[in-house]
Design a protein around this motif. Structure first.
Motif, short mmCIF file in Angstrom:
data_model
loop_
_atom_site.label_atom_id
_atom_site.label_comp_id
_atom_site.label_asym_id
_atom_site.label_seq_id
_atom_site.Cartn_x
_atom_site.Cartn_y
_atom_site.Cartn_z
N SER A 127 0.84 -1.20 0.00
CA SER A 127 0.00 0.00 0.00
C SER A 127 0.88 1.25 0.00
CB SER A 127 -0.89 0.04 1.24
OG SER A 127 -1.77 -1.05 1.22
N PHE A 128 1.90 1.22 0.85
CA PHE A 128 2.85 2.33 0.97
C PHE A 128 3.49 2.63 -0.39
CE2 PHE A 128 7.47 3.07 1.75
CZ PHE A 128 7.46 4.19 2.56
N MET A 129 3.96 1.58 -1.08
CA MET A 129 4.63 1.77 -2.36
C MET A 129 3.64 2.23 -3.44
SD MET A 129 7.81 1.27 -1.99
CE MET A 129 8.43 1.12 -3.66
N LYS A 130 2.46 1.62 -3.42
CA LYS A 130 1.49 1.93 -4.48
C LYS A 130 1.07 3.40 -4.45
CE LYS A 130 -3.03 0.88 -6.29
NZ LYS A 130 -4.18 0.00 -6.33
N HIS A 131 0.74 3.87 -3.23
CA HIS A 131 0.32 5.28 -3.12
C HIS A 131 1.35 6.21 -3.75
CE1 HIS A 131 -2.35 4.27 0.52
NE2 HIS A 131 -3.08 4.46 -0.54
N ILE A 134 1.96 5.73 -7.79
CA ILE A 134 0.92 6.36 -8.63
C ILE A 134 1.19 7.86 -8.76
CG2 ILE A 134 -1.54 6.99 -8.66
CD1 ILE A 134 -2.13 4.19 -7.62
N LEU A 135 1.55 8.46 -7.63
CA LEU A 135 1.87 9.90 -7.69
C LEU A 135 3.13 10.14 -8.53
CD1 LEU A 135 1.27 11.12 -4.02
CD2 LEU A 135 -0.26 11.31 -5.98
N LEU A 162 4.40 -2.85 -10.12
CA LEU A 162 4.85 -1.93 -11.17
C LEU A 162 4.22 -2.29 -12.52
CD1 LEU A 162 8.53 -1.50 -10.04
CD2 LEU A 162 6.93 0.35 -10.40
N ASP A 163 4.07 -3.57 -12.78
CA ASP A 163 3.38 -3.98 -14.02
C ASP A 163 1.97 -3.40 -14.05
OD1 ASP A 163 5.41 -5.45 -15.05
OD2 ASP A 163 4.44 -7.40 -14.87
N ILE A 559 -5.82 13.84 -7.08
CA ILE A 559 -4.95 12.82 -6.50
C ILE A 559 -5.42 12.32 -5.14
CG2 ILE A 559 -2.91 13.54 -7.80
CD1 ILE A 559 -1.83 14.93 -5.41
N PHE A 560 -6.20 13.13 -4.42
CA PHE A 560 -6.67 12.68 -3.10
C PHE A 560 -8.08 12.12 -3.16
CE2 PHE A 560 -3.82 16.32 -1.48
CZ PHE A 560 -2.71 15.51 -1.52
N ARG A 561 -8.58 11.90 -4.36
CA ARG A 561 -9.95 11.44 -4.55
C ARG A 561 -10.21 10.21 -3.69
NH1 ARG A 561 -10.58 11.34 -10.54
NH2 ARG A 561 -9.07 9.70 -10.30
#
Ligand code: SAM
Length: 561
Positions: A127-131, A134-135, A162-163, A559-561
């Motif tokens: 979750s940490f990496m994904k957030h 994406i940004l 990443l894929d 981005i905060f949607r």
């Protein structure tokens, strides 16, 4: 208790609903418990919006060049959010070296160190990496790359993540780096001496690697030069059992060489040397190519004849196009010697456990970006990426700019990253008491700050007042020209930025910039989304107007949607 999958009592409608939900479920890829413990720094952005505050006393100006680099202290989720406004599609290379989630409490999630006993440690890490990824992706230019260091702990899940974010087709490759050839003696099974880098392009069809040299030792063997570049000579005869005359009869034929060795042909000519693929001991071999290929290649001096020990030998020019191998073994990538020791030499102490080799980051930059690229590292740690940018700029006269983001865990920003960059820019005395010259460059130091997110007039005004740093960073105009309660003006050598807080001061602002004959980006405070262009028709040619804080809020809403 009814068994979990007993649907016998379900109504038709409920069953249809269930089937529809199941059909919508992800069919392939990574699944994890995203909602178990949402990340606080991301949730916070529902109630407060990140901005930047400059720490003026940490500014560095060396006077050696006019390139301004950026260091942002704070959680990188917030820094990346700010950069989504200031640098959307502006970053050419993102290099990151995130916490590897080894289970050894090497990173924090919601202020707690994550150790091997945390049953959700993989979910939290993802979750940490994904957030952040994406940004980060939104910041890349079309030809941009994102390169992420990782070890075996999270390699597989990071690859899938990443894929998912970049698209499998934008996966450029996986590089193995031998960063610690000794390995770890205490390992129970494999002693790991390598790490990995996952490389993704924003858009693989536009992403191009540069034709640069990263293996200097090998390149030194290309010791000759002609108008097509560097080459070395290699024998045209192949001496190997499988290439004996009997095994390759079609490649055993005479080549004719003029007495001055300049003309080489397979057409028989009088007074020419007749050369067969034969060693001095009389053994017969084969040429590397059949006659047809020889004729095709025999242009632009591809073959070279050399007289040696009363014999004539045929060589061909061998050039190597830089194809980058995906296992990097060069000693210069060893993190102990070119990471830890480099840092120790600058700061005089073992300030940080795991800095990357500076040459590793330099080579990544050389391959994937240009001399005027913007390079972002949002897990900057000890600042190796910044150091690598400064060192390459000083080596090749480039204008690359870096943006480093790091938190201040264990004072990594204030006591390691910042002092390192300062010393490298200004110069320092190394551990042998020798003077090392500064590499130049300038630095702006920011911390992340917040304003309340509720869309009240008061908060909008507050956000506007606190957006000066974001706007000047966005425009790259850092030199203050004038400041008063109703407007501010900043500039660089090419353009100006104006920020007007008070609509009654339009005329005063116009007078202040009357003699400016350069483009002006003008940001005007407006509670609605009005840009007041009609009030500035007299300055039309030079002006680009934008209403704030609406232009910032638009990005944050997305981005905060
Ligand atoms: C593995 S280190 C990077 C080392 C760096 N490549 C170098 O050569 O020095 C990861 C760094 O990310 C920082 N970090 C971890 N979580 C962060 C977050 N949420 N925001 C900003 N920085 C973070 C840590 O403080 C740590 O210094």
């Amino acid at each position: 208790m009814t068994p979990r999958n007993d649907y016998s009592g379900w109504s038709k409608e409920d069953l249809i609903k269930k089937v529809k939900a199941l059909e919508k479920r992800k069919k392939y890829g990574l699944v994890w418990d995203t909602e178990r413990e949402p990340e606080k720094v991301a949730l916070d952005c529902q109630t407060q919006l990140p901005t930047l505050k400059e720490i003026k006393e940490n500014e560095i100006q060396t006077g050696k060049d006019d390139i301004t680099h950026i260091l942002i202290e704070g959680d990188n989720y917030h820094s990346l959010s700010v950069l989504n406004y200031t640098h959307e599609k502006c970053i050419d290379l993102i290099y990151i070296d995130p916490p590897f989630n080894t289970g050894a409490s090497d990173w924090k999630y919601n202020n707690n160190y994550i150790d091997a006993n945390d049953a959700f440690r993989h979910s939290k890490w993802l979750s940490f990496m994904k957030h952040r990824l994406i940004l980060a992706k939104r910041l890349l230019t079309t030809r941009g790359f994102l390169i992420c260091a990782i070890d075996a702990n999270e390699l597989f899940s990071l690859g899938l993540l990443l894929d998912e974010i970049f698209g499998e087709s934008n996966r450029v490759g996986l590089v193995t780096v031998i960063h610690n050839p000794k390995g770890r003696n205490l390992s129970k099974h494999f002693s790991e001496n390598s790490e990995f880098m996952l490389v993704y392009a924003k858009d693989i069809s536009s992403a191009i690697f540069n034709d640069v040299v990263i293996d200097e030792d090998k390149q030194a063997t290309f010791n000759l030069n002609d108008d097509q570049g560097k080459y070395r000579l290699e024998p045209f005869m192949r001496v190997r059992t499988s290439w004996s005359r009997e095994n390759k009869p079609k490649c055993h034929y005479p080549i004719y060489v003029s007495k001055d060795l300049k003309d080489i042909t397979i057409d028989k000519k009088p007074d020419y040397y007749e050369v067969f693929p034969k060693t001095e001991d009389g053994r017969e071999w084969a040429w590397k190519n059949v006659p047809g290929t020889f004729v095709r290649l025999n242009k632009n001096g591809y073959f070279v004849a050399v007289a040696k020990n009363k014999r004539v030998e045929i060589f061909h020019k061998y050039r190597e196009k830089q194809v980058f191998k995906n296992v990097w073994t060069n000693k210069k990538y060893q993190s102990e010697f070119h990471g830890t020791n480099v840092l120790k030499d600058i700061l005089g102490e073992n300030a940080f456990e795991y800095p990357k080799s500076i040459h590793l980051v330099e080579d990544i930059i050389k391959i994937t970006s240009k001399k005027d690229s913007v390079i972002l590292d949002y897990f900057a740690g000890s600042g190796t990426t910044g150091h690598a940018v400064l060192s390459l700029n000083s080596e090749d006269g480039g204008n690359r700019r870096f943006i480093l983001c790091t938190n201040n865990e264990n004072n990594i920003c204030t006591e390691v990253c910042y002092p390192r960059i300062q010393k490298v820019m200004r110069g320092y005395k190394n551990s042998k008491d020798e003077n090392v010259s500064g590499l130049g460059g300038n630095l702006k130091y920011y911390k992340t700050e917040f304003v309340p997110a509720a869309p009240t007039d008061k908060n909008k005004e507050l956000l506007t007042r606190q957006s000066i740093e974001m706007l000047t960073l966005r425009e790259g105009t850092f030199e203050k020209v004038s400041e008063n309660p109703s407007y501010v003006i900043y500039k660089n050598s090419e353009k100006y930025t104006g920020i007007i807080f008070d609509q009654l001061s339009f005329e005063k602002f116009k007078t202040a910039v009357a003699k400016v004959n350069k483009p002006i980006s003008l940001y005007i405070f407006s509670l609605a989304d009005e840009d007041f262009s009609d009030d500035f028709t007299d300055m039309k040619g030079l002006l680009k107007i934008c209403a704030i804080p609406e232009s910032i809020l638009r990005v944050y809403r997305r981005i905060f949607r």
